[in-house]
Design an enzyme around this catalytic site. Sequence first.
Site, short mmCIF file in Angstrom:
data_model
loop_
_atom_site.label_atom_id
_atom_site.label_comp_id
_atom_site.label_asym_id
_atom_site.label_seq_id
_atom_site.Cartn_x
_atom_site.Cartn_y
_atom_site.Cartn_z
CG HIS A 159 35.61 -6.86 51.78
ND1 HIS A 159 36.09 -5.59 51.98
CD2 HIS A 159 36.67 -7.59 51.27
CE1 HIS A 159 37.36 -5.53 51.62
NE2 HIS A 159 37.74 -6.73 51.20
CB CYS A 215 32.33 -1.24 54.40
SG CYS A 215 34.12 -1.07 54.61
#
Length: 381
Positions: A159, A215
């Site tokens: 992440h 991301c």
Amino acid sequence: MFGGLNLGNIGGELSKLATPDVVDKLAEGISQLAAGGGSGGRDGPQGGQQQQQQAPQAGSLPVWSQPTPATDGNRRTRALFIGINYTGTSAALRGCIQDVKNISAYVESTGIFKERLILTDDQQDASLRPTRANIENGFRWLVAGVQAGDALFLHYSGHGAYQQDTDGDEKDGKDETICPLDYEQAGQITDDQMHELLVKPLVKGVRLTAVFDCCHSGSGIDLPFTYSVDGNLEITMRDNRKQAIKHGLQAGLALFKNDHGAAAREAFQAISLFAQPQAPGSSEEEAAAHKKSVEEKTSEAEILFFSGCKDEQTSADAVIEGEATGAMSWGLLAVLREVQQPNLADLLRRLREKLHGKYQQIPQMSTGHQIDVTRSSFFLG
């Protein structure tokens, strides 16, 4: 007039869109050439020399080529791989550990790297799980004692997020982050912190290749020179002002030579660069952030950073050919299997083509100092 452009006043046209710190250079360098007087002709070489110093032509930029490995046996070649699936949590991903397996297999097949460290959350050994402490220790291990000629590789799949910028070096006002396995307890690791741990210790002659498939990863380790691919698959610099000045001066010179077609094309390029959408905030704030980034975070080391997307985008956790994987990690491997040592511009174009039409994300490439991406080849060490 040409397509709405006043060719007799290219400097003025550009000045409407330029930030204050470049208006004077545009007006002096372009309008004098367009005027066609004796003083304009005499000032041409001087103006051209000044512009070359501010925005080097491609041929004057550094070119990265395959180094000659050290023969003393002391050359450090290390690779660090980090994959976090966050298994059993509400933030679970599927393909990050598989990304590590795929990328590490490719990297190890090169035979370059003698030392490796893998941190994944499927391991039982507590020292090999990707907690914040272990990741930061892994960063320190990767760069410890490096010297000219050493080669390093870093891959992160997990992440990514962002938080408020606190030191004024981000154009969008946000620090990009990665999320360790224990991020809820130990916090996220910011791009500023990663720059301090990974970039600052590197000296000239060290090569670091980093791949972040997460991301909001566009400026993941805060390198000041970022390249991207637009809708036409053209290589562009994130900070377009200096390139716009170059096109503006070339427009003025073409007009001075009575080549209205070339003048219009160059003027259109310059105005297009100035008119491209900017991140939220005033141009003065963005210019100040970029200036701070270049001054404080330029590195003489050969650092090449690939990110899965722009800072404001997300990266896909996908299933491709029946396998859970990060879209960017898959695309990069697909390109490298097809082309041996592509130049960096070609590699970035091909990577974008692999994802175009399937995923929204736009991969980016950053370097620690500006280079000629069309003549520099991709190599790990």
